[in-house]
Design an enzyme around this catalytic site. Structure first.
Site, PDB file in Angstrom:
ATOM      1  N   LYS A  14      10.017   1.346  -4.495  1.00 35.58           N
ATOM      2  CA  LYS A  14      10.972   0.671  -3.607  1.00 35.58           C
ATOM      3  C   LYS A  14      10.260  -0.227  -2.586  1.00 35.58           C
ATOM      4  O   LYS A  14      10.672  -1.352  -2.356  1.00 35.58           O
ATOM      5  CB  LYS A  14      11.842   1.702  -2.853  1.00 35.58           C
ATOM      6  CG  LYS A  14      12.676   2.590  -3.778  1.00 35.58           C
ATOM      7  CD  LYS A  14      13.648   3.481  -3.000  1.00 35.58           C
ATOM      8  CE  LYS A  14      12.976   4.536  -2.146  1.00 35.58           C
ATOM      9  NZ  LYS A  14      12.266   5.595  -2.886  1.00 35.58           N
ATOM     10  N   ARG A  89      20.509   8.080   1.877  1.00 30.27           N
ATOM     11  CA  ARG A  89      19.973   9.164   1.050  1.00 30.27           C
ATOM     12  C   ARG A  89      20.959  10.318   0.910  1.00 30.27           C
ATOM     13  O   ARG A  89      20.647  11.299   0.249  1.00 30.27           O
ATOM     14  CB  ARG A  89      18.694   9.697   1.679  1.00 30.27           C
ATOM     15  CG  ARG A  89      17.403   9.109   1.080  1.00 30.27           C
ATOM     16  CD  ARG A  89      16.257   9.666   1.906  1.00 30.27           C
ATOM     17  NE  ARG A  89      14.997   9.747   1.246  1.00 30.27           N
ATOM     18  CZ  ARG A  89      14.011   8.868   1.389  1.00 30.27           C
ATOM     19  NH1 ARG A  89      14.164   7.778   2.091  1.00 30.27           N
ATOM     20  NH2 ARG A  89      12.853   9.082   0.804  1.00 30.27           N
ATOM     21  N   ARG A 128      -1.081   7.163  -4.887  1.00 34.79           N
ATOM     22  CA  ARG A 128      -0.797   6.450  -3.639  1.00 34.79           C
ATOM     23  C   ARG A 128      -1.412   7.174  -2.436  1.00 34.79           C
ATOM     24  O   ARG A 128      -1.830   6.529  -1.475  1.00 34.79           O
ATOM     25  CB  ARG A 128       0.725   6.332  -3.464  1.00 34.79           C
ATOM     26  CG  ARG A 128       1.140   5.484  -2.272  1.00 34.79           C
ATOM     27  CD  ARG A 128       2.615   5.194  -2.268  1.00 34.79           C
ATOM     28  NE  ARG A 128       3.412   6.288  -1.766  1.00 34.79           N
ATOM     29  CZ  ARG A 128       4.749   6.273  -1.679  1.00 34.79           C
ATOM     30  NH1 ARG A 128       5.426   5.235  -2.097  1.00 34.79           N
ATOM     31  NH2 ARG A 128       5.406   7.296  -1.190  1.00 34.79           N
ATOM     32  N   ARG A 134      -0.527   9.067   3.764  1.00 32.58           N
ATOM     33  CA  ARG A 134       0.693   9.835   4.039  1.00 32.58           C
ATOM     34  C   ARG A 134       0.497  11.286   3.640  1.00 32.58           C
ATOM     35  O   ARG A 134       0.256  11.575   2.466  1.00 32.58           O
ATOM     36  CB  ARG A 134       1.869   9.239   3.254  1.00 32.58           C
ATOM     37  CG  ARG A 134       2.409   7.966   3.862  1.00 32.58           C
ATOM     38  CD  ARG A 134       3.521   7.385   3.020  1.00 32.58           C
ATOM     39  NE  ARG A 134       4.626   8.319   2.769  1.00 32.58           N
ATOM     40  CZ  ARG A 134       5.788   7.951   2.250  1.00 32.58           C
ATOM     41  NH1 ARG A 134       5.996   6.678   1.935  1.00 32.58           N
ATOM     42  NH2 ARG A 134       6.733   8.843   2.047  1.00 32.58           N
ATOM     43  N   ARG A 146      10.190  16.864  -2.381  1.00 28.80           N
ATOM     44  CA  ARG A 146      10.853  15.557  -2.199  1.00 28.80           C
ATOM     45  C   ARG A 146      11.651  15.176  -3.440  1.00 28.80           C
ATOM     46  O   ARG A 146      12.745  14.613  -3.332  1.00 28.80           O
ATOM     47  CB  ARG A 146       9.807  14.479  -1.874  1.00 28.80           C
ATOM     48  CG  ARG A 146       9.249  14.631  -0.455  1.00 28.80           C
ATOM     49  CD  ARG A 146       7.940  13.893  -0.292  1.00 28.80           C
ATOM     50  NE  ARG A 146       8.073  12.458  -0.348  1.00 28.80           N
ATOM     51  CZ  ARG A 146       7.066  11.633  -0.623  1.00 28.80           C
ATOM     52  NH1 ARG A 146       5.850  12.117  -0.881  1.00 28.80           N
ATOM     53  NH2 ARG A 146       7.257  10.339  -0.631  1.00 28.80           N
TER      54      ARG A 146
HETATM   55  P1  AMP Z   1      10.164   7.326   2.393  1.00 31.16           P
HETATM   56  O1  AMP Z   1       9.177   6.508   3.149  1.00 31.16           O
HETATM   57  O2  AMP Z   1      11.425   6.588   2.062  1.00 31.16           O
HETATM   58  O3  AMP Z   1       9.542   7.990   1.195  1.00 31.16           O
HETATM   59  O4  AMP Z   1      10.630   8.508   3.373  1.00 31.16           O
HETATM   60  C1  AMP Z   1       9.690   9.462   3.841  1.00 31.16           C
HETATM   61  C2  AMP Z   1      10.425  10.602   4.512  1.00 31.16           C
HETATM   62  O5  AMP Z   1      11.156  10.105   5.643  1.00 31.16           O
HETATM   63  C3  AMP Z   1      11.461  11.332   3.673  1.00 31.16           C
HETATM   64  O6  AMP Z   1      10.887  12.330   2.839  1.00 31.16           O
HETATM   65  C4  AMP Z   1      12.372  11.920   4.750  1.00 31.16           C
HETATM   66  O7  AMP Z   1      11.773  13.048   5.355  1.00 31.16           O
HETATM   67  C5  AMP Z   1      12.385  10.804   5.792  1.00 31.16           C
HETATM   68  N1  AMP Z   1      13.483   9.845   5.526  1.00 31.16           N
HETATM   69  C6  AMP Z   1      13.365   8.526   5.193  1.00 31.16           C
HETATM   70  N2  AMP Z   1      14.565   7.968   5.017  1.00 31.16           N
HETATM   71  C7  AMP Z   1      15.471   8.950   5.247  1.00 31.16           C
HETATM   72  C8  AMP Z   1      16.896   9.011   5.188  1.00 31.16           C
HETATM   73  N3  AMP Z   1      17.623   7.940   4.844  1.00 31.16           N
HETATM   74  N4  AMP Z   1      17.489  10.195   5.482  1.00 31.16           N
HETATM   75  C9  AMP Z   1      16.787  11.276   5.828  1.00 31.16           C
HETATM   76  N5  AMP Z   1      15.442  11.299   5.864  1.00 31.16           N
HETATM   77  C10 AMP Z   1      14.791  10.155   5.575  1.00 31.16           C
END
Ligand code: AMP
Length: 191
Positions: A14, A89, A128, A134, A146
């Site tokens: 993404k 989400r 990654r 991360r 996740r």
């Molecule tokens: P990402 O960078 O999109 O992989 O998000 C990393 C982490 O941020 C996720 O595993 C969640 O803990 C949190 N997070 C990101 N976006 C959301 C969302 N829309 N709702 C809830 N938690 C989120």
């Protein structure tokens, strides 16, 4: 406005594809994960709250995430549109986004869902981790969590946009360029 939800499990690409889309269509990239990580880095109250959820591979609570998203959207004056990356989400987030955008006299144009099978996701995330820094990419147990959270809480959001005839599935396997071309053609034919 062209407002796109770029959807998919962790590791689907993404972030990478968002960069290509914002360049071509002149959109604002809004990644909730990036905003949370910036807050963690700056040690804000929001960052401190989000960190425990993120480190465990869980979702940050809806109310916190939705409020944060709203305040990010209104920072931009007369944008051509947004790419929502990693949001919504949950169905509650999708509903809140619809209501919020309606108040701004706009709406989601399209959900583009990158589809990648689970073993490939795990391989990509561990790879990654070598450069992302991360913590949630580096731990196989957190990756499993996740993906489980995605399957249980996030994948159902597809039906929300299917019901509005805005859902398009995109094969997320192939070279970065090939996948970008699939996204471009989905946008150009559905918009
Ligand atoms: P990402 O960078 O999109 O992989 O998000 C990393 C982490 O941020 C996720 O595993 C969640 O803990 C949190 N997070 C990101 N976006 C959301 C969302 N829309 N709702 C809830 N938690 C989120």
């Amino acid at each position: 406005m062209l407002n796109i939800v770029l959807f998919g499990p962790p590791g689907a690409g993404k972030g990478t594809q968002s960069e290509r889309l914002i360049e071509k269509y002149g959109l604002v990239h809004l990644s909730t994960g990036d905003v949370f990580r910036a807050n963690i880095k700056d040690e804000t109250e929001l960052g401190n709250l989000a960190k425990s959820y993120m480190d465990a591979g869980q979702l940050v609570p809806d109310e916190v995430t939705i409020n944060m998203l709203r305040s990010e959207v209104v920072k931009h004056d007369a944008p051509k549109g947004f790419i929502f990356d990693g949001f919504p989400r949950t169905n509650a987030q999708a509903q809140a986004l619809d209501e919020f955008l309606a108040g701004l006299q706009t709406e989601i144009s399209l959900m583009l869902a990158l589809e990648v099978e689970e073993n490939e996701l795990k391989t990509r995330l561990l790879k990654r981790a070598e450069f992302s820094g991360r913590p949630d990419d580096a731990d196989p147990a957190v990756i499993e969590k996740r993906i489980a959270v995605y399957n249980n809480e996030t994948a159902p959001v597809k039906a929300f946009y299917q019901a509005q005839h805005k859902f398009v599935a995109i094969d997320g396997i192939g070279s970065i360029d090939e996948i970008t071309q699939r996204l471009f053609s989905a946008i150009d034919t559905n918009n």
